[in-house]
Design a protein around this motif. Structure first.
Motif, PDB file in Angstrom:
ATOM      1  N   GLN A 203       3.210  14.398  25.633  1.00  0.00           N
ATOM      2  CA  GLN A 203       4.563  14.460  26.168  1.00  0.00           C
ATOM      3  C   GLN A 203       4.947  13.221  26.972  1.00  0.00           C
ATOM      4  O   GLN A 203       6.056  13.148  27.476  1.00  0.00           O
ATOM      5  N   GLU A 204       4.046  12.237  27.054  1.00  0.00           N
ATOM      6  CA  GLU A 204       4.370  11.006  27.757  1.00  0.00           C
ATOM      7  C   GLU A 204       4.792   9.888  26.800  1.00  0.00           C
ATOM      8  O   GLU A 204       5.133   8.801  27.225  1.00  0.00           O
ATOM      9  N   THR A 205       4.716  10.132  25.477  1.00  0.00           N
ATOM     10  CA  THR A 205       5.106   9.123  24.505  1.00  0.00           C
ATOM     11  C   THR A 205       6.626   9.036  24.490  1.00  0.00           C
ATOM     12  O   THR A 205       7.307  10.001  24.145  1.00  0.00           O
ATOM     13  N   LYS A 206       7.165   7.862  24.827  1.00  0.00           N
ATOM     14  CA  LYS A 206       8.600   7.763  25.062  1.00  0.00           C
ATOM     15  C   LYS A 206       9.349   7.012  23.962  1.00  0.00           C
ATOM     16  O   LYS A 206      10.425   7.419  23.554  1.00  0.00           O
ATOM     17  N   LYS A 207       8.819   5.887  23.494  1.00  0.00           N
ATOM     18  CA  LYS A 207       9.582   5.032  22.598  1.00  0.00           C
ATOM     19  C   LYS A 207       8.782   4.691  21.349  1.00  0.00           C
ATOM     20  O   LYS A 207       7.572   4.531  21.414  1.00  0.00           O
ATOM     21  N   CYS A 208       9.473   4.578  20.218  1.00  0.00           N
ATOM     22  CA  CYS A 208       8.789   4.403  18.938  1.00  0.00           C
ATOM     23  C   CYS A 208       9.491   3.409  18.020  1.00  0.00           C
ATOM     24  O   CYS A 208      10.397   3.795  17.284  1.00  0.00           O
ATOM     25  N   PRO A 209       9.123   2.138  18.041  1.00  0.00           N
ATOM     26  CA  PRO A 209       9.485   1.276  16.924  1.00  0.00           C
ATOM     27  C   PRO A 209       8.453   1.457  15.814  1.00  0.00           C
ATOM     28  O   PRO A 209       7.263   1.622  16.093  1.00  0.00           O
ATOM     29  N   PHE A 210       8.875   1.433  14.566  1.00  0.00           N
ATOM     30  CA  PHE A 210       8.016   1.822  13.452  1.00  0.00           C
ATOM     31  C   PHE A 210       8.070   0.764  12.372  1.00  0.00           C
ATOM     32  O   PHE A 210       9.137   0.206  12.117  1.00  0.00           O
ATOM     33  N   ALA A 211       6.949   0.478  11.725  1.00  0.00           N
ATOM     34  CA  ALA A 211       6.902  -0.413  10.567  1.00  0.00           C
ATOM     35  C   ALA A 211       6.386   0.376   9.380  1.00  0.00           C
ATOM     36  O   ALA A 211       5.257   0.865   9.393  1.00  0.00           O
ATOM     37  N   LEU A 212       7.218   0.546   8.355  1.00  0.00           N
ATOM     38  CA  LEU A 212       6.859   1.272   7.152  1.00  0.00           C
ATOM     39  C   LEU A 212       6.707   0.292   5.996  1.00  0.00           C
ATOM     40  O   LEU A 212       7.499  -0.643   5.874  1.00  0.00           O
ATOM     41  N   THR A 213       5.706   0.537   5.149  1.00  0.00           N
ATOM     42  CA  THR A 213       5.426  -0.372   4.053  1.00  0.00           C
ATOM     43  C   THR A 213       5.342   0.389   2.738  1.00  0.00           C
ATOM     44  O   THR A 213       4.612   1.375   2.633  1.00  0.00           O
ATOM     45  N   LYS A 214       6.079  -0.071   1.733  1.00  0.00           N
ATOM     46  CA  LYS A 214       5.976   0.453   0.372  1.00  0.00           C
ATOM     47  C   LYS A 214       5.267  -0.619  -0.460  1.00  0.00           C
ATOM     48  O   LYS A 214       5.762  -1.732  -0.627  1.00  0.00           O
ATOM     49  N   ILE A 215       4.093  -0.278  -0.984  1.00  0.00           N
ATOM     50  CA  ILE A 215       3.268  -1.235  -1.720  1.00  0.00           C
ATOM     51  C   ILE A 215       3.290  -0.929  -3.213  1.00  0.00           C
ATOM     52  O   ILE A 215       3.497  -1.800  -4.043  1.00  0.00           O
ATOM     53  N   VAL A 216       3.084   0.337  -3.568  1.00  0.00           N
ATOM     54  CA  VAL A 216       3.128   0.771  -4.970  1.00  0.00           C
ATOM     55  C   VAL A 216       4.443   1.526  -5.179  1.00  0.00           C
ATOM     56  O   VAL A 216       4.663   2.566  -4.565  1.00  0.00           O
ATOM     57  N   ASN A 217       5.307   0.994  -6.047  1.00  0.00           N
ATOM     58  CA  ASN A 217       6.629   1.573  -6.232  1.00  0.00           C
ATOM     59  C   ASN A 217       6.675   2.646  -7.317  1.00  0.00           C
ATOM     60  O   ASN A 217       7.532   3.524  -7.270  1.00  0.00           O
ATOM     61  N   GLU A 218       5.780   2.555  -8.291  1.00  0.00           N
ATOM     62  CA  GLU A 218       5.718   3.573  -9.324  1.00  0.00           C
ATOM     63  C   GLU A 218       4.306   3.687  -9.869  1.00  0.00           C
ATOM     64  O   GLU A 218       3.497   2.760  -9.737  1.00  0.00           O
ATOM     65  N   CYS A 219       4.012   4.826 -10.465  1.00  0.00           N
ATOM     66  CA  CYS A 219       2.688   5.059 -11.013  1.00  0.00           C
ATOM     67  C   CYS A 219       2.817   6.017 -12.190  1.00  0.00           C
ATOM     68  O   CYS A 219       3.894   6.590 -12.424  1.00  0.00           O
ATOM     69  N   PRO A 220       1.742   6.210 -12.959  1.00  0.00           N
ATOM     70  CA  PRO A 220       1.828   7.099 -14.122  1.00  0.00           C
ATOM     71  C   PRO A 220       2.245   8.514 -13.723  1.00  0.00           C
ATOM     72  O   PRO A 220       1.869   9.016 -12.667  1.00  0.00           O
ATOM     73  N   ASP A 221       3.049   9.139 -14.596  1.00  0.00           N
ATOM     74  CA  ASP A 221       3.493  10.502 -14.316  1.00  0.00           C
ATOM     75  C   ASP A 221       2.587  11.554 -14.936  1.00  0.00           C
ATOM     76  O   ASP A 221       2.838  12.757 -14.820  1.00  0.00           O
TER      77      ASP A 221
END
Length: 381
Positions: A203-221
């Motif tokens: 409950q002390e965590t106040k602020k959150c900048p986030f870095a998200l990464t997409k590496i694999v965009n598609e794969c076999p279905d």
């Protein structure tokens, strides 16, 4: 005196359901406990998954393809549920309303709204024990760090880092599954990164900048074509933690593509008086750095004894592993069912409130990614 038997049903007979069955079969590995789980009923929409339990778990008396039929079974006292995240809200709520104790898999709802629905059901059934599966904090090295936190060994906290990394999705030929679709999963594995700090800094965590990464965009279905990978591959969250007397950064990371890592869970805490770190990549080792003013700064790396929350027949010189942590987690859950607040040791399974906290943190982080701004978390307290 014979152990008190807790009659369990399993909903979702996949990998983790089998791990629970293995833990129940190894119960004699524990010493000085007066309770024991017994799997008497299982449910899965896939008949072959339930069949595995019939073949390998002699205690199973009944199998179901519809989970509500299992919940209507009066002989079942408690449930282990491991189903895709989009099914959590409905099934978890039905389990709780049926008066069955629940150990559910992370993240307790696909998103914050679903998590709130589950929490409302919990609030209405206080007699039901509900906990979230989180086995890694039961490693002896992690337990030692938790003990040091409780003893305030670190002095003023300089920085905390925790993460959960694996690399199986580096294989771009791997067929897509529910874990890479937004409709069935958003940030479930992120819970493992939160688990180390959940009790101490939640409950002390106040602020959150986030870095998200997409590496694999598609794969076999799996049908000869391809499908888009809708979820993020890697996420790094830089939190600001503010307590009554200090402020420090906390870095959380959850990575589906971390070359060379296979389910590596770790925590590092740096402080002005003491620092420590543990990783499941080196499960026997723990590192610590005690500091005295003016004295040399030197890390001490030592083999942590195989000393777990609940005693076992294993000698202290031997290695502790994933299946051992699962067994310890199950012992803690069963202990709470039988003894409520009077459990035999200090460390309980992760609570629904802690799972809700992880939803708050990662929902804020997703908002940070969308807006490019740092998000302040409102804990409502």
């Amino acid at each position: 005196m014979a152990n008190q038997i807790i009659r369990f049903g399993v909903i979702g007979c996949g990998l983790m359901g089998k791990e629970f069955a293995s833990a129940a079969a190894r119960w004699c590995h524990l010493t000085d406990v007066d309770f024991e789980p017994r799997i008497v009923a299982v449910c899965d929409a896939n008949p072959s998954a339930a069949e595995w339990f019939q073949q390998h778990v002699p205690s199973v008396e009944r199998t179901y393809s519809e989970y509500k039929e299992l919940l209507a079974d009066p002989s079942v006292e408690a449930i282990y549920c491991a189903v895709p995240h989009n099914l959590h809200a409905q099934i978890y709520v039905d389990i709780i309303r049926a008066g069955k104790h629940l150990l559910g898999e992370k993240p307790f709802g696909i998103d914050q709204d679903a998590n709130a629905v589950i929490q409302q059901a919990i609030d209405k059934m206080p007699q039901v024990i509900v906990r979230c599966s989180s086995e890694f904090p039961f490693f002896p090295g992690a337990q030692q760090i938790v003990q040091w936190v409780n003893e305030n060994r670190f002095g003023k906290i300089i920085e905390v880092e925790a993460g959960f990394w694996h690399s199986s999705d580096l294989d771009s030929t791997k067929p897509i599954n529910w874990k890479r679709r937004i409709a069935t999963k958003i940030h479930g594995r992120s819970w493992h990164a939160c688990a180390p700090f959940a009790s101490a800094f939640r409950q002390e965590t106040k602020k959150c900048p986030f870095a998200l990464t997409k590496i694999v965009n598609e794969c076999p279905d799996g049908r000869g074509g391809t499908a888009p990978c809708e979820t993020w591959d890697n996420a790094v969250l830089a939190c600001e933690v503010e307590t009554a007397d200090q402020k420090f950064p906390m870095l959380l990371s959850t990575k589906r593509i971390a070359p060379g890592h296979a389910n590596t869970w770790f925590i590092r805490i740096q402080g002005t008086d003491f620092s420590a770190e543990f990783s499941t990549k080196y499960p026997k080792q723990i590192a610590s750095l005690p500091y005295e003013l003016g004295r040399p700064q030197a890390w001490h790396v030592w083999d942590v004894p195989n000393k777990s929350a609940y005693g076992t027949i294993t000698g202290g010189i031997f290695e502790f592993g994933f299946s051992d942590s699962i067994l310890q987690m199950w012992a803690a859950f069963c202990d709470e069912i039988v003894n409520r607040s009077g459990i035999r040791q200090f460390f309980h399974c992760a609570t629904p409130e802690e799972a809700a906290g992880s939803h708050l943190v990662f929902t804020a982080a997703l908002a940070s990614e969308r807006t490019g701004e740092t998000v302040t978390i409102d804990w409502g307290i």
